[in-house]
Design a protein around this motif. Structure first.
Motif, PDB file in Angstrom:
ATOM      1  N   LEU A 236       3.849 -60.697  18.289  1.00 51.70           N
ATOM      2  CA  LEU A 236       3.712 -59.273  17.992  1.00 51.70           C
ATOM      3  C   LEU A 236       3.115 -59.064  16.607  1.00 51.70           C
ATOM      4  CD1 LEU A 236       4.200 -56.382  18.915  1.00 51.70           C
ATOM      5  CD2 LEU A 236       6.563 -56.560  18.087  1.00 51.70           C
ATOM      6  N   GLY A 239      -0.507 -59.862  16.829  1.00 53.91           N
ATOM      7  CA  GLY A 239      -1.197 -58.818  17.578  1.00 53.91           C
ATOM      8  C   GLY A 239      -1.487 -57.607  16.709  1.00 53.91           C
ATOM      9  N   PHE A 240      -0.497 -57.212  15.894  1.00 52.44           N
ATOM     10  CA  PHE A 240      -0.719 -56.045  15.040  1.00 52.44           C
ATOM     11  C   PHE A 240      -1.725 -56.352  13.935  1.00 52.44           C
ATOM     12  CE2 PHE A 240       0.131 -53.242  11.476  1.00 52.44           C
ATOM     13  CZ  PHE A 240       0.070 -52.004  12.108  1.00 52.44           C
ATOM     14  N   VAL A 254       0.792 -52.964  21.693  1.00 48.62           N
ATOM     15  CA  VAL A 254       1.236 -53.531  20.417  1.00 48.62           C
ATOM     16  C   VAL A 254       1.665 -52.418  19.463  1.00 48.62           C
ATOM     17  CG1 VAL A 254       0.475 -54.798  18.372  1.00 48.62           C
ATOM     18  CG2 VAL A 254      -0.102 -55.638  20.651  1.00 48.62           C
ATOM     19  N   ARG A 257       5.020 -51.210  20.443  1.00 50.20           N
ATOM     20  CA  ARG A 257       6.062 -52.210  20.229  1.00 50.20           C
ATOM     21  C   ARG A 257       6.478 -52.298  18.762  1.00 50.20           C
ATOM     22  NH1 ARG A 257       8.980 -53.269  24.638  1.00 50.20           N
ATOM     23  NH2 ARG A 257       7.664 -53.682  26.451  1.00 50.20           N
TER      24      ARG A 257
END
Length: 463
Positions: A236, A239-240, A254, A257
């Motif tokens: 995560l 991804g960010f 993302v 989340r």
């Protein structure tokens, strides 16, 4: 919903109760004795209930919400009077006569529908849009500042995860030790790390960090689970930090989340093509808590589209969310899905007809349910579960008495029940309703197993 025709079932009414005490108190009022001036039409039920004072309590239920109004001082929604009135209406034909609303009931209903019309009208949408874009440059600067803060938080969290892996998982603590350390270099407790993510305006990252702390006290297999959770958190973070290189749907997942959400009003104010109109069957209503907030998850499935949807709402301490939809109702309504690679959460828009009782939903077998969860997990690797309806399954004890399972009618496939539900009253209620025969069950299918939420007998029963 014609009061002289199809009505809600008593199980659907009981599912609205905010707690067991209210359910029992409402049941005691489900008799004609304390009631006067009762009536019902296609969209509402009303009546006056004798209380401890001189004046009776005036109670109205708008079936289109449903929404509730009562002159009693209770802070619960619905209160015991609304539950008792609905149980009286649902339980016996003729106990609540058809008619025109009493003036006091009609006044509240008219006011509520006028407010609903204003909020759903184009002026309201334009107003929300104008407030959001009154100063677009300032809004853009605020959004950019938040993205930078979250990015800094993600970089810090990556460093802490790296410290943890370098020093070894054992440095995270052992079960029962309380607060654990995210690394051998003195990085502080997981709670401290979560607080840092809150400071970075990333509540989604904070939530996953707290999960790391819970894992270290979860049992003998905690190192393996901790490694899994760390991997998902690392994914995560990365991804960010690489958000601009992701496909648009995955980037939206993302963002959500980590805690960047879209306002429901903005979704509903979007182009008409962005909403999905269908007859939505209410599959389950599940209440929980997130800190001081009460949460309500309402699962729906489209009759025409077959799409699953989750309506998520929140209420303050002691006050559950106003929207309550018992399982088994059908809504002809518009939904607007929040963006994502596998959209599930949705905002409820315009309703085109009153809610009405619906049929037993068609379901699938266990293999198809696992495939559906796998497909969803491929699009959103941070999913805990995916909603599915299982048909013709039978609850049976597991081998050697280890937990319970749901078995297909042919006995070739079985799905273990989620340990969070297999030891509770819901497991025994499910087994009692089944009686060893196949049933239709709705629930969440995930890596822990299947968590049943509703069973049809043939009317829906919440577990």
């Amino acid at each position: 919903m014609n009061p002289q025709g199809e009505r809600w079932t008593t199980d659907q009414v009981r599912a609205l109760a905010p707690d067991e005490a209210s359910r029992r108190a409402g049941g005691r009022l489900a008799a004609p004795g304390p009631w006067s001036e009762t009536g019902a039409d296609d969209t509402a039920v009303w009546g006056q209930c004798k209380g401890s004072g001189k004046a009776p309590y005036r109670t109205v239920v708008d079936l289109n919400g449903p929404a509730f109004h009562c002159s009693c001082p209770s802070r619960k929604f619905p209160c015991k009077h609304a539950l008792g009135l609905l149980l009286l209406w649902a339980g016996e034909t003729g106990a609540v006569a058809a008619g025109e609303p009493a003036p006091w009931a009609g006044e509240w209903l008219a006011g509520r529908r006028e407010r609903a019309g204003r909020s759903a009208g184009p002026a309201a949408g334009a107003g929300a849009a104008s407030r959001a874009h009154a100063d677009p440059e300032a809004a853009e600067r605020r959004a950019a500042r938040r993205l930078r803060r979250i990015g800094a938080g993600a970089v810090e969290l990556e460093q802490r995860l790296e410290d943890l892996l370098r020093s070894g998982l054992a440095s995270a603590g052992h079960p029962g030790e309380g607060a654990s350390r995210p690394g051998g270099s003195g990085g502080g407790s997981w709670d401290e790390t979560a607080a840092r993510m809150i400071d970075a305006q990333a509540p989604g990252l904070a939530s996953r960090v707290r999960e790391l702390g819970a894992v270290t006290a979860s049992g003998p297999d905690w190192p393996a689970r901790l490694l899994e959770e760390c991997a998902l958190l690392h994914l995560l973070d990365q991804g960010f930090l690489g958000l601009d290189r992701l496909p648009v749907p995955l980037a939206a997942t993302v963002r959500s989340r980590v805690g960047l959400t879209t306002e429901a009003a903005d979704l509903l104010a979007g182009p008409e093509a962005a909403t999905v109109r269908d007859r939505w069957l209410v599959l389950a209503q599940q209440d929980g808590s997130e800190g001081a907030l009460l949460t309500r998850r309402i699962y729906l499935r489209g009759e025409r589209t077959g799409r699953m949807a989750l309506h998520l709402s929140f209420g303050g301490a002691g006050r559950p969310p106003e929207l309550a939809l018992p399982p088994g109702l059908v809504l002809d309504a518009d939904l607007a899905y929040y963006p994502g690679a596998r959209p599930l959460r949705a905002a409820l828009g315009e309703r085109h007809a009153p809610a009405a009782p619906g049929p037993v939903p068609p379901g699938c077998g266990i293999d198809a349910a696992l495939a559906a969860y796998g497909d969803a997990l491929r699009d959103d690797p941070w999913l805990d579960s995916w909603p599915v309806v299982l048909s013709d399954v039978t609850p049976i004890p597991g081998r050697d008495g280890a937990g319970w399972q749901l078995a297909d009618a042919d006995g070739e496939s079985a799905l273990p029940l989620d340990p969070r539900s297999s030891g509770g009253a819901g497991r025994w209620q499910l087994a009692a309703i089944s009686g060893g025969a196949p049933v239709t069950v709705f629930g969440e299918c995930g890596h822990r197993g299947f968590r049943p939420l509703t069973v049809w007998d043939p009317t829906p029963v919440s577990l």
